[in-house]
Motif scaffolding. Structure first.
Motif, PDB file in Angstrom:
ATOM      1  N   TRP A  32       0.839  -1.200   0.000  1.00 32.52           N
ATOM      2  CA  TRP A  32       0.000   0.000   0.000  1.00 32.52           C
ATOM      3  C   TRP A  32       0.873   1.247   0.000  1.00 32.52           C
ATOM      4  N   GLU A  33       1.787   1.305   0.941  1.00 30.12           N
ATOM      5  CA  GLU A  33       2.646   2.489   1.077  1.00 30.12           C
ATOM      6  C   GLU A  33       3.559   2.653  -0.126  1.00 30.12           C
ATOM      7  N   ASP A  34       4.066   1.543  -0.641  1.00 25.98           N
ATOM      8  CA  ASP A  34       4.944   1.607  -1.800  1.00 25.98           C
ATOM      9  C   ASP A  34       4.203   2.139  -3.019  1.00 25.98           C
ATOM     10  N   PHE A  35       2.995   1.666  -3.239  1.00 25.55           N
ATOM     11  CA  PHE A  35       2.231   2.158  -4.383  1.00 25.55           C
ATOM     12  C   PHE A  35       1.958   3.652  -4.261  1.00 25.55           C
ATOM     13  N   GLU A  36       1.472   4.081  -3.106  1.00 26.88           N
ATOM     14  CA  GLU A  36       1.144   5.498  -2.942  1.00 26.88           C
ATOM     15  C   GLU A  36       2.381   6.385  -3.081  1.00 26.88           C
ATOM     16  N   ALA A  37       3.508   5.956  -2.524  1.00 26.90           N
ATOM     17  CA  ALA A  37       4.736   6.753  -2.615  1.00 26.90           C
ATOM     18  C   ALA A  37       5.242   6.815  -4.055  1.00 26.90           C
ATOM     19  N   THR A  38       5.255   5.681  -4.716  1.00 24.90           N
ATOM     20  CA  THR A  38       5.735   5.639  -6.103  1.00 24.90           C
ATOM     21  C   THR A  38       4.843   6.457  -7.019  1.00 24.90           C
ATOM     22  N   TYR A  39       3.547   6.361  -6.819  1.00 22.93           N
ATOM     23  CA  TYR A  39       2.581   7.104  -7.626  1.00 22.93           C
ATOM     24  C   TYR A  39       2.780   8.610  -7.449  1.00 22.93           C
ATOM     25  N   ALA A  40       2.989   9.021  -6.197  1.00 23.07           N
ATOM     26  CA  ALA A  40       3.202  10.445  -5.908  1.00 23.07           C
ATOM     27  C   ALA A  40       4.530  10.931  -6.486  1.00 23.07           C
ATOM     28  N   LYS A  41       5.578  10.136  -6.350  1.00 21.60           N
ATOM     29  CA  LYS A  41       6.894  10.523  -6.885  1.00 21.60           C
ATOM     30  C   LYS A  41       6.862  10.669  -8.397  1.00 21.60           C
ATOM     31  N   ALA A  42       5.994   9.920  -9.027  1.00 18.99           N
ATOM     32  CA  ALA A  42       5.865   9.996 -10.479  1.00 18.99           C
ATOM     33  C   ALA A  42       5.079  11.233 -10.910  1.00 18.99           C
ATOM     34  N   GLY A  43       4.573  11.969  -9.940  1.00 23.05           N
ATOM     35  CA  GLY A  43       3.870  13.212 -10.242  1.00 23.05           C
ATOM     36  C   GLY A  43       2.390  13.061 -10.512  1.00 23.05           C
ATOM     37  N   HIS A  44       1.847  11.895 -10.224  1.00 16.24           N
ATOM     38  CA  HIS A  44       0.419  11.686 -10.453  1.00 16.24           C
ATOM     39  C   HIS A  44      -0.403  12.261  -9.306  1.00 16.24           C
ATOM     40  N   GLU A  45      -1.583  12.731  -9.646  1.00 20.71           N
ATOM     41  CA  GLU A  45      -2.502  13.245  -8.635  1.00 20.71           C
ATOM     42  C   GLU A  45      -3.093  12.071  -7.860  1.00 20.71           C
ATOM     43  N   TYR A  46      -3.235  12.245  -6.562  1.00 23.65           N
ATOM     44  CA  TYR A  46      -3.769  11.189  -5.705  1.00 23.65           C
ATOM     45  C   TYR A  46      -5.195  10.844  -6.126  1.00 23.65           C
ATOM     46  N   GLN A  47      -5.440   9.580  -6.332  1.00 25.82           N
ATOM     47  CA  GLN A  47      -6.747   9.123  -6.812  1.00 25.82           C
ATOM     48  C   GLN A  47      -7.625   8.531  -5.704  1.00 25.82           C
ATOM     49  N   GLY A  48      -7.119   8.511  -4.495  1.00 31.79           N
ATOM     50  CA  GLY A  48      -7.923   8.040  -3.378  1.00 31.79           C
ATOM     51  C   GLY A  48      -7.620   6.612  -2.969  1.00 31.79           C
ATOM     52  N   ARG A  49      -8.167   6.269  -1.809  1.00 34.61           N
ATOM     53  CA  ARG A  49      -7.915   4.951  -1.231  1.00 34.61           C
ATOM     54  C   ARG A  49      -8.508   3.825  -2.066  1.00 34.61           C
ATOM     55  N   LYS A  50      -9.623   4.090  -2.717  1.00 32.19           N
ATOM     56  CA  LYS A  50     -10.262   3.039  -3.524  1.00 32.19           C
ATOM     57  C   LYS A  50      -9.329   2.551  -4.630  1.00 32.19           C
ATOM     58  N   MET A  51      -8.661   3.480  -5.285  1.00 30.98           N
ATOM     59  CA  MET A  51      -7.748   3.080  -6.350  1.00 30.98           C
ATOM     60  C   MET A  51      -6.583   2.285  -5.786  1.00 30.98           C
ATOM     61  N   THR A  52      -6.023   2.759  -4.670  1.00 30.06           N
ATOM     62  CA  THR A  52      -4.918   2.037  -4.051  1.00 30.06           C
ATOM     63  C   THR A  52      -5.365   0.647  -3.633  1.00 30.06           C
ATOM     64  N   GLU A  53      -6.549   0.548  -3.079  1.00 28.59           N
ATOM     65  CA  GLU A  53      -7.078  -0.757  -2.679  1.00 28.59           C
ATOM     66  C   GLU A  53      -7.203  -1.690  -3.885  1.00 28.59           C
ATOM     67  N   GLN A  54      -7.656  -1.176  -4.997  1.00 26.55           N
ATOM     68  CA  GLN A  54      -7.783  -2.001  -6.200  1.00 26.55           C
ATOM     69  C   GLN A  54      -6.424  -2.517  -6.668  1.00 26.55           C
ATOM     70  N   ILE A  55      -5.430  -1.645  -6.657  1.00 27.55           N
ATOM     71  CA  ILE A  55      -4.087  -2.040  -7.099  1.00 27.55           C
ATOM     72  C   ILE A  55      -3.503  -3.085  -6.154  1.00 27.55           C
ATOM     73  N   VAL A  56      -3.562  -2.825  -4.853  1.00 29.85           N
ATOM     74  CA  VAL A  56      -2.999  -3.766  -3.882  1.00 29.85           C
ATOM     75  C   VAL A  56      -3.743  -5.099  -3.953  1.00 29.85           C
ATOM     76  N   SER A  57      -5.040  -5.050  -4.114  1.00 29.39           N
ATOM     77  CA  SER A  57      -5.820  -6.281  -4.246  1.00 29.39           C
ATOM     78  C   SER A  57      -5.371  -7.074  -5.467  1.00 29.39           C
ATOM     79  N   ARG A  58      -5.137  -6.390  -6.551  1.00 36.59           N
ATOM     80  CA  ARG A  58      -4.668  -7.050  -7.778  1.00 36.59           C
ATOM     81  C   ARG A  58      -3.302  -7.693  -7.555  1.00 36.59           C
TER      82      ARG A  58
END
Length: 88
Positions: A32-58
């Motif tokens: 969870w933390e790795d995805f959110e940190a990497t996504y932010a470092k890449a300059g993407h706008e935060y899409q919310g917990r639901k998106m992170t949950e979907q990615i981690v679930s996958r």
């Protein structure tokens, strides 16, 4: 949030008999933390917990049965799991 972590950890635990429930929880928090940190470092706008949950679930579904193998080859992660217990 804690309920989401727990649900994902329980699913990971079901998929990987080599992990304890505590290790599964730690993996979920790391992913969870790795995805959110990497996504932010890449300059993407935060899409919310639901998106992170979907990615981690996958990731749990795709790689969960083999995550324990990753620790054996990565000392940084081995150290985290030697401490035993969730990150939060």
């Amino acid at each position: 949030m804690q309920e989401t972590y727990q649900r994902l950890a329980e699913r990971l635990y079901q998929l990987n008999g080599n992990l304890t429930i505590e290790e599964a929880r730690t993996w979920v928090e790391l992913l969870w933390e790795d995805f959110e940190a990497t996504y932010a470092k890449a300059g993407h706008e935060y899409q919310g917990r639901k998106m992170t949950e979907q990615i981690v679930s996958r990731w749990v579904e795709q790689y969960g049965s083999r995550l324990h193998e990753f620790v054996a080859t990565n000392p940084k992660y081995k150290e985290l799991f030697d401490k035993k217990g969730p990150l939060h």
